[in-house]
Write a protein that holds these residues in place. Sequence first.
Motif, PDB file in Angstrom:
ATOM      1  N   GLY A  14       0.823  -1.214   0.000  1.00 52.99           N
ATOM      2  CA  GLY A  14       0.000   0.000   0.000  1.00 52.99           C
ATOM      3  C   GLY A  14       0.852   1.257   0.000  1.00 52.99           C
ATOM      4  N   CYS A  15       0.171   2.388   0.045  1.00 55.12           N
ATOM      5  CA  CYS A  15       0.868   3.664  -0.067  1.00 55.12           C
ATOM      6  C   CYS A  15       0.070   4.712   0.701  1.00 55.12           C
ATOM      7  CB  CYS A  15       0.948   4.036  -1.549  1.00 55.12           C
ATOM      8  SG  CYS A  15       1.727   5.620  -1.845  1.00 55.12           S
ATOM      9  N   LEU A  16       0.791   5.686   1.239  1.00 60.17           N
ATOM     10  CA  LEU A  16       0.114   6.733   2.018  1.00 60.17           C
ATOM     11  C   LEU A  16      -0.681   7.672   1.124  1.00 60.17           C
ATOM     12  CD1 LEU A  16       2.997   7.746   4.467  1.00 60.17           C
ATOM     13  CD2 LEU A  16       1.070   6.197   4.894  1.00 60.17           C
ATOM     14  N   TYR A  17      -0.340   7.686  -0.166  1.00 57.55           N
ATOM     15  CA  TYR A  17      -0.982   8.646  -1.080  1.00 57.55           C
ATOM     16  C   TYR A  17      -2.114   7.964  -1.845  1.00 57.55           C
ATOM     17  CZ  TYR A  17       3.179  11.116   0.290  1.00 57.55           C
ATOM     18  OH  TYR A  17       4.160  11.704   1.048  1.00 57.55           O
ATOM     19  N   ASN A  18      -2.791   8.753  -2.631  1.00 56.72           N
ATOM     20  CA  ASN A  18      -3.987   8.243  -3.293  1.00 56.72           C
ATOM     21  C   ASN A  18      -4.073   8.817  -4.712  1.00 56.72           C
ATOM     22  OD1 ASN A  18      -6.428   6.984  -3.636  1.00 56.72           O
ATOM     23  ND2 ASN A  18      -7.602   8.486  -2.469  1.00 56.72           N
ATOM     24  N   CYS A  19      -3.026   8.571  -5.486  1.00 58.61           N
ATOM     25  CA  CYS A  19      -2.986   9.128  -6.845  1.00 58.61           C
ATOM     26  C   CYS A  19      -4.061   8.451  -7.694  1.00 58.61           C
ATOM     27  CB  CYS A  19      -1.607   8.909  -7.450  1.00 58.61           C
ATOM     28  SG  CYS A  19      -0.297   9.588  -6.424  1.00 58.61           S
ATOM     29  N   HIS A  20      -4.784   9.250  -8.444  1.00 54.02           N
ATOM     30  CA  HIS A  20      -5.983   8.728  -9.101  1.00 54.02           C
ATOM     31  C   HIS A  20      -5.709   7.795 -10.276  1.00 54.02           C
ATOM     32  CE1 HIS A  20      -8.930  11.915  -7.342  1.00 54.02           C
ATOM     33  NE2 HIS A  20      -8.448  11.085  -6.459  1.00 54.02           N
ATOM     34  N   TYR A  21      -4.478   7.754 -10.775  1.00 58.44           N
ATOM     35  CA  TYR A  21      -4.158   6.875 -11.903  1.00 58.44           C
ATOM     36  C   TYR A  21      -3.562   5.548 -11.436  1.00 58.44           C
ATOM     37  CZ  TYR A  21       0.358   8.737 -10.667  1.00 58.44           C
ATOM     38  OH  TYR A  21       1.469   9.104  -9.947  1.00 58.44           O
ATOM     39  N   CYS A  22      -3.299   5.450 -10.135  1.00 55.53           N
ATOM     40  CA  CYS A  22      -2.480   4.340  -9.617  1.00 55.53           C
ATOM     41  C   CYS A  22      -3.352   3.201  -9.096  1.00 55.53           C
ATOM     42  CB  CYS A  22      -1.593   4.876  -8.506  1.00 55.53           C
ATOM     43  SG  CYS A  22      -0.627   3.612  -7.673  1.00 55.53           S
ATOM     44  N   SER A  23      -2.884   1.976  -9.290  1.00 53.97           N
ATOM     45  CA  SER A  23      -3.649   0.806  -8.834  1.00 53.97           C
ATOM     46  C   SER A  23      -3.840   0.832  -7.320  1.00 53.97           C
ATOM     47  CB  SER A  23      -2.943  -0.480  -9.261  1.00 53.97           C
ATOM     48  OG  SER A  23      -1.635  -0.484  -8.762  1.00 53.97           O
ATOM     49  N   ASN A  24      -2.969   1.568  -6.612  1.00 57.53           N
ATOM     50  CA  ASN A  24      -3.130   1.638  -5.157  1.00 57.53           C
ATOM     51  C   ASN A  24      -4.441   2.301  -4.756  1.00 57.53           C
ATOM     52  OD1 ASN A  24      -0.971   0.454  -3.526  1.00 57.53           O
ATOM     53  ND2 ASN A  24       0.347   1.707  -4.827  1.00 57.53           N
ATOM     54  N   SER A  25      -4.955   3.201  -5.617  1.00 56.92           N
ATOM     55  CA  SER A  25      -6.222   3.846  -5.252  1.00 56.92           C
ATOM     56  C   SER A  25      -7.348   2.808  -5.260  1.00 56.92           C
ATOM     57  CB  SER A  25      -6.535   5.024  -6.187  1.00 56.92           C
ATOM     58  OG  SER A  25      -6.827   4.582  -7.481  1.00 56.92           O
ATOM     59  N   ASP A  67       9.241  -1.011  -2.246  1.00 56.32           N
ATOM     60  CA  ASP A  67       8.219  -0.334  -1.431  1.00 56.32           C
ATOM     61  C   ASP A  67       7.818   0.947  -2.164  1.00 56.32           C
ATOM     62  OD1 ASP A  67      10.311  -1.760   0.156  1.00 56.32           O
ATOM     63  OD2 ASP A  67       8.884  -1.442   1.774  1.00 56.32           O
ATOM     64  N   GLU A  68       6.516   1.249  -2.183  1.00 62.00           N
ATOM     65  CA  GLU A  68       6.045   2.402  -2.960  1.00 62.00           C
ATOM     66  C   GLU A  68       6.732   3.691  -2.541  1.00 62.00           C
ATOM     67  OE1 GLU A  68       4.564   1.535  -5.419  1.00 62.00           O
ATOM     68  OE2 GLU A  68       2.815   0.263  -5.116  1.00 62.00           O
ATOM     69  N   ASP A  69       6.998   3.836  -1.257  1.00 64.33           N
ATOM     70  CA  ASP A  69       7.715   5.024  -0.783  1.00 64.33           C
ATOM     71  C   ASP A  69       8.599   4.618   0.393  1.00 64.33           C
ATOM     72  OD1 ASP A  69       8.636   7.445   0.021  1.00 64.33           O
ATOM     73  OD2 ASP A  69       6.680   8.341   0.427  1.00 64.33           O
ATOM     74  N   ASN A 135      -4.253  14.011  -8.488  1.00 63.58           N
ATOM     75  CA  ASN A 135      -4.422  14.025  -7.026  1.00 63.58           C
ATOM     76  C   ASN A 135      -3.091  13.756  -6.316  1.00 63.58           C
ATOM     77  OD1 ASN A 135      -6.042  14.308  -4.671  1.00 63.58           O
ATOM     78  ND2 ASN A 135      -6.039  12.087  -4.399  1.00 63.58           N
ATOM     79  N   ARG A 136      -2.072  14.425  -6.797  1.00 63.30           N
ATOM     80  CA  ARG A 136      -0.750  14.287  -6.163  1.00 63.30           C
ATOM     81  C   ARG A 136      -0.414  15.569  -5.417  1.00 63.30           C
ATOM     82  NH1 ARG A 136       2.857  10.349  -7.406  1.00 63.30           N
ATOM     83  NH2 ARG A 136       4.613  11.696  -6.941  1.00 63.30           N
ATOM     84  N   PRO A 137      -0.037  15.437  -4.149  1.00 61.13           N
ATOM     85  CA  PRO A 137       0.183  16.648  -3.356  1.00 61.13           C
ATOM     86  C   PRO A 137       1.549  17.324  -3.558  1.00 61.13           C
ATOM     87  CG  PRO A 137       0.386  14.695  -1.981  1.00 61.13           C
ATOM     88  CD  PRO A 137       0.040  14.212  -3.348  1.00 61.13           C
TER      89      PRO A 137
HETATM   90  S1  SF4 Z   1       1.579   6.669  -7.736  1.00 61.91           S
HETATM   91 FE1  SF4 Z   1       3.085   6.270  -6.180  1.00 61.91          FE
HETATM   92  S2  SF4 Z   1       2.677   7.805  -4.571  1.00 61.91           S
HETATM   93 FE2  SF4 Z   1       0.837   7.685  -5.858  1.00 61.91          FE
HETATM   94  S3  SF4 Z   1      -0.513   6.191  -4.837  1.00 61.91           S
HETATM   95 FE3  SF4 Z   1       0.681   5.103  -6.397  1.00 61.91          FE
HETATM   96  S4  SF4 Z   1       2.451   4.316  -5.307  1.00 61.91           S
HETATM   97 FE4  SF4 Z   1       1.546   5.920  -4.027  1.00 61.91          FE
END
Ligand code: SF4
Length: 334
Positions: A14-25, A67-69, A135-137
């Motif tokens: 997982g990741c602390l961020y929530n980028c709208h293009y990323c599978s993590n969202s 690790d994502e970050d 949605n990247r800070p």
């Molecule tokens: S693009 Fe990177 S920073 Fe953004 S949610 Fe995905 S892994 Fe996290």
Amino acid sequence: MRHTANVLFSGSRGCLYNCHYCSNSQLRAIYKGKGRYARKMSVGKFIEAAAECRRLFPKAKSIYFTDEDFFARPVEEVCEFAEIYPARVGLPFECMASPLQVTEEKMDLMVKAGMWRIDVGVESGSDRVKREVFNRPATNEAVLRAAKIINSYRQVVPYYFFIIGNPYEERADLLETIRFVGEMPPPFFLRAYSLVFIPGTKLFEAARRDGIITGLEDSGYEIDFLGGLDHKGPSWKSKNLYLNSLLALMAGRFTRSWLGFLPRRLVPALTKARVVNFCDKHPSIGKTIINLSNIGLSVRHRGLYLISKVIKNKRIIYGAKSPEPEAGEKSQKN
Ligand code: SF4
């Protein structure tokens, strides 16, 4: 693959961020109400797992912590890692970091632990696109602050990731990105990823709502996002083809004279409004540039592969200024 030279290993999910293009969202949404979505190993467990990787792959020359970050760990944990890792594992490592997490203190510790390369997601030089589309800070100001810190470590190879072929970008956004990359302190490497709308992500849904795609068929999900810009793909890949082709041409090493394959001194002329207008009216120009950059990328990949057979020190291959110190050696700053 026990002879592999670079071992990939992740100590978190997982990741602390929530980028709208990323599978993590999408993963974040799946995990809703099912416990913690972003989680990580303790430093001790992480290092033991890395040591196990080293045991399983005795010929490995480096580790890529995927690790994502990796820099998201608090400084106390990075400190613990830097204390134990060099003696327990000792392989040079590469990792990813958000620009927002890069501090001098963490860089000192990571370099001390043996970091040879850092991969930083920038994605666009347009604050509008980062805020409204991705949605990247991390603003340009934050990226520049991180880049200046990273630039002061001579033995670290910086890689900055950008996304190209994004139909939500307007001409002004791309010109801003081209201006911004020229402002970042060289030397560094730029990697250009070709945007795909990953099914299930917020950006996929937005693109469908906005009529950019009709669904999975034209989402570009099957595109090799590392394979350069594909102008033969879905029709939305043709928007601002010329300026995207210039960014594609910039993939590679940035120096005082070169932006990837592009001489720095040519950029002002190539981005003049009348040149951009002309090239937009003649898409074959953008297509030719993209084809050339794809050929260049493929030649460079092969060249790097062959060079890596002879030169084992990756820092030298990537042009870092100082020779590779042993993991754990005192950090050297400019
Ligand atoms: S693009 Fe990177 S920073 Fe953004 S949610 Fe995905 S892994 Fe996290």
